[in-house]
Design a protein around this motif. Structure first.
Motif, short mmCIF file in Angstrom:
data_model
loop_
_atom_site.label_atom_id
_atom_site.label_comp_id
_atom_site.label_asym_id
_atom_site.label_seq_id
_atom_site.Cartn_x
_atom_site.Cartn_y
_atom_site.Cartn_z
N LEU A 66 0.83 -1.20 0.00
CA LEU A 66 0.00 0.00 0.00
C LEU A 66 0.87 1.26 0.00
N GLY A 67 1.92 1.26 0.82
CA GLY A 67 2.83 2.41 0.86
C GLY A 67 3.52 2.64 -0.47
N MET A 68 3.91 1.56 -1.14
CA MET A 68 4.58 1.68 -2.43
C MET A 68 3.60 2.17 -3.51
N ILE A 69 2.37 1.71 -3.46
CA ILE A 69 1.37 2.19 -4.42
C ILE A 69 1.13 3.69 -4.19
N ILE A 104 14.89 11.69 -14.39
CA ILE A 104 15.13 10.96 -13.13
C ILE A 104 13.81 10.55 -12.49
N THR A 105 12.83 11.46 -12.48
CA THR A 105 11.54 11.15 -11.89
C THR A 105 10.84 10.04 -12.67
N LEU A 106 10.92 10.09 -13.99
CA LEU A 106 10.32 9.05 -14.82
C LEU A 106 11.00 7.71 -14.55
N SER A 107 12.31 7.72 -14.42
CA SER A 107 13.05 6.49 -14.12
C SER A 107 12.65 5.92 -12.77
N ASP A 108 12.52 6.80 -11.76
CA ASP A 108 12.08 6.36 -10.43
C ASP A 108 10.67 5.77 -10.49
N LEU A 109 9.80 6.42 -11.23
CA LEU A 109 8.42 5.95 -11.36
C LEU A 109 8.38 4.57 -12.00
N GLU A 110 9.13 4.38 -13.07
CA GLU A 110 9.15 3.08 -13.75
C GLU A 110 9.68 1.99 -12.83
N LEU A 111 10.73 2.30 -12.06
CA LEU A 111 11.28 1.33 -11.11
C LEU A 111 10.26 0.96 -10.05
N GLU A 112 9.59 1.96 -9.48
CA GLU A 112 8.61 1.69 -8.42
C GLU A 112 7.40 0.93 -8.95
N LEU A 113 6.98 1.22 -10.18
CA LEU A 113 5.87 0.47 -10.77
C LEU A 113 6.23 -1.00 -10.95
N GLU A 114 7.48 -1.27 -11.34
CA GLU A 114 7.93 -2.66 -11.45
C GLU A 114 7.93 -3.34 -10.09
N ARG A 115 8.38 -2.63 -9.06
CA ARG A 115 8.42 -3.20 -7.71
C ARG A 115 7.00 -3.49 -7.20
N VAL A 116 6.07 -2.57 -7.45
CA VAL A 116 4.69 -2.77 -7.03
C VAL A 116 4.09 -3.97 -7.76
N ASP A 117 4.31 -4.05 -9.07
CA ASP A 117 3.80 -5.20 -9.83
C ASP A 117 4.34 -6.51 -9.28
N SER A 118 5.62 -6.52 -8.94
CA SER A 118 6.23 -7.73 -8.38
C SER A 118 5.60 -8.09 -7.03
#
Length: 129
Positions: A66-69, A104-118
């Motif tokens: 939930l925190g990551m989302i 950088i923000t887009l890169s962070d967002l893509e990384l976090e979206l991958e982590r949430v999906d996982s």
């Protein structure tokens, strides 16, 4: 003791953020968005809007998810803000995206979206179980 909205918001604040303070109403909306996405993907968590807590204690992995989302919602908002500033030319000020903050923000967002999906994938009950 039941898990509260504050527990999830504390998890959300454990991720790197800008120095500006977010309004409480925006944090609450990020929480509700995250809760809706989690319950759509995984299961109902039994959140009570009147008491701002869950009916039972929820697992730490659910709090983390939930925190990551919430954090991905924050990064999406930040990316939108940066895009609006990109190439802004006013009478007394000129701002461009030359500092790479958008990238950088887009890169962070893509990384976090991958982590949430996982995390969401790991919590799903699969047919072969």
């Amino acid at each position: 003791m039941a898990t509260t909205e504050i527990d999830v918001i504390n998890c959300f604040h454990s991720f790197p953020m800008s120095k500006q303070v977010l309004p409480a109403g925006l944090e609450h909306q990020f929480f509700l968005n995250a809760l809706a996405e989690y319950e759509l993907e995984i299961c109902e968590l039994g959140y009570n809007d009147e008491t701002n807590e869950f009916n039972d204690t929820i697992s730490r992995n659910a709090v983390l998810t939930l925190g990551m989302i919430m954090y991905t919602n924050f990064l999406t908002r930040e990316l939108s803000r940066i895009e609006k500033l990109n190439g802004f030319h006013g009478k007394d000020i000129q701002m461009t995206g030359s500092d790479g903050s958008k990238r950088i923000t887009l890169s962070d967002l893509e990384l976090e979206l991958e982590r949430v999906d996982s995390l969401l994938h790991k919590q799903k009950i699969h047919a072969f179980n």
